[in-house]
Design a protein around this motif. Structure first.
Motif, short mmCIF file in Angstrom:
data_model
loop_
_atom_site.label_atom_id
_atom_site.label_comp_id
_atom_site.label_asym_id
_atom_site.label_seq_id
_atom_site.Cartn_x
_atom_site.Cartn_y
_atom_site.Cartn_z
N LEU A 291 0.84 -1.19 0.00
CA LEU A 291 0.00 0.00 0.00
C LEU A 291 0.88 1.25 0.00
O LEU A 291 1.97 1.25 0.57
N SER A 292 0.37 2.29 -0.62
CA SER A 292 1.07 3.57 -0.65
C SER A 292 0.14 4.67 -0.17
O SER A 292 -1.08 4.57 -0.32
N CYS A 293 0.73 5.70 0.38
CA CYS A 293 -0.01 6.88 0.81
C CYS A 293 0.78 8.10 0.40
O CYS A 293 1.94 8.24 0.78
N SER A 294 0.18 8.95 -0.37
CA SER A 294 0.82 10.18 -0.78
C SER A 294 -0.02 11.36 -0.31
O SER A 294 -1.18 11.21 0.06
N ALA B 84 0.52 6.82 10.02
CA ALA B 84 0.04 5.52 10.45
C ALA B 84 -0.91 4.92 9.43
O ALA B 84 -1.46 5.61 8.57
N TRP B 85 -1.07 3.62 9.57
CA TRP B 85 -2.09 2.88 8.85
C TRP B 85 -3.08 2.33 9.88
O TRP B 85 -2.68 1.77 10.90
N PHE B 86 -4.34 2.49 9.57
CA PHE B 86 -5.42 1.88 10.32
C PHE B 86 -6.24 1.05 9.34
O PHE B 86 -6.16 1.24 8.13
N PHE C 150 -5.79 0.07 14.77
CA PHE C 150 -4.41 0.44 14.45
C PHE C 150 -3.67 -0.72 13.80
O PHE C 150 -3.82 -1.87 14.22
N VAL C 151 -2.86 -0.40 12.80
CA VAL C 151 -2.03 -1.41 12.15
C VAL C 151 -0.55 -1.13 12.38
O VAL C 151 0.19 -1.99 12.87
N ALA C 152 -0.11 0.07 12.01
CA ALA C 152 1.30 0.42 12.14
C ALA C 152 1.46 1.93 12.10
O ALA C 152 0.61 2.63 11.55
N GLU D 289 -8.25 -12.65 7.74
CA GLU D 289 -8.62 -11.67 8.76
C GLU D 289 -7.97 -10.31 8.54
O GLU D 289 -8.29 -9.35 9.24
N ASP D 290 -7.06 -10.21 7.58
CA ASP D 290 -6.47 -8.91 7.24
C ASP D 290 -7.37 -8.13 6.29
O ASP D 290 -7.10 -6.94 6.04
N ALA D 291 -8.39 -8.74 5.76
CA ALA D 291 -9.27 -8.07 4.82
C ALA D 291 -9.98 -6.90 5.50
O ALA D 291 -10.58 -7.06 6.57
N ALA D 292 -9.89 -5.73 4.89
CA ALA D 292 -10.46 -4.51 5.46
C ALA D 292 -10.21 -3.36 4.51
O ALA D 292 -9.47 -3.49 3.53
N ASP D 293 -10.81 -2.23 4.83
CA ASP D 293 -10.41 -0.97 4.20
C ASP D 293 -9.25 -0.42 5.00
O ASP D 293 -9.33 -0.30 6.22
N TYR D 294 -8.18 -0.08 4.32
CA TYR D 294 -6.98 0.43 4.97
C TYR D 294 -6.89 1.95 4.75
O TYR D 294 -7.02 2.42 3.61
N TYR D 295 -6.65 2.65 5.84
CA TYR D 295 -6.60 4.11 5.82
C TYR D 295 -5.22 4.60 6.26
O TYR D 295 -4.66 4.09 7.24
#
Length: 124
Positions: A19-22, A34-36, A46-48, A88-94
């Motif tokens: 995943l990328s976030c810009s 962070a990633w949630f 919370f993820v990281a 179980e990791d399936a989700a929307d990641y923010y």
């Protein structure tokens, strides 16, 4: 100010996604990031997280050993490498950014800027 998360998709269990976030309108180098994630019917979790200089990272127990958070401030971007994905990791990641104190680093309220979610689907 806009954060843009991307890279989600469909992957088989055991597979990997990055995943990328810009950001636009925000210089990320001054912010913790962070990633949630949020699955249907569940609270955002919370993820990281990673400190502004990238020297300190934090992980949820579920992510330790499988996920790696990183950032390249010169590119105004943050990343999440996810390996050995499980259903179980399936989700929307923010992705999120904030001037976050340590006690809030794992809490959504510690971040003032949020991107839209990118969906991760893991098939078993």
């Amino acid at each position: 100010v806009q954060l843009q998360a991307s890279g989600g998709g469909l992957v088989q269990a055991g597979g990997s996604l990055s995943l990328s976030c810009s950001a636009s309108g925000l210089t990320l180098s001054g912010y913790s990031m962070a990633w949630f994630r949020q699955a249907p019917g569940r609270e955002r979790e919370f993820v990281a997280a990673i400190r502004p200089n990238g020297g300190t990272t934090y992980y949820a127990d579920s992510a330790k050993g499988r996920f790696t958070i990183s950032r390249v401030n010169a590119k105004n971007a943050m990343y999440l490498q996810m390996n050995n994905l499980k259903p179980e990791d399936a989700a929307d990641y923010y992705c999120a950014a904030g001037r976050t104190i340590t006690s809030e680093i794992r809490r959504a309220r510690g971040y003032g800027y949020w991107g839209q979610g990118t969906q991760v689907t893991v098939s078993s």
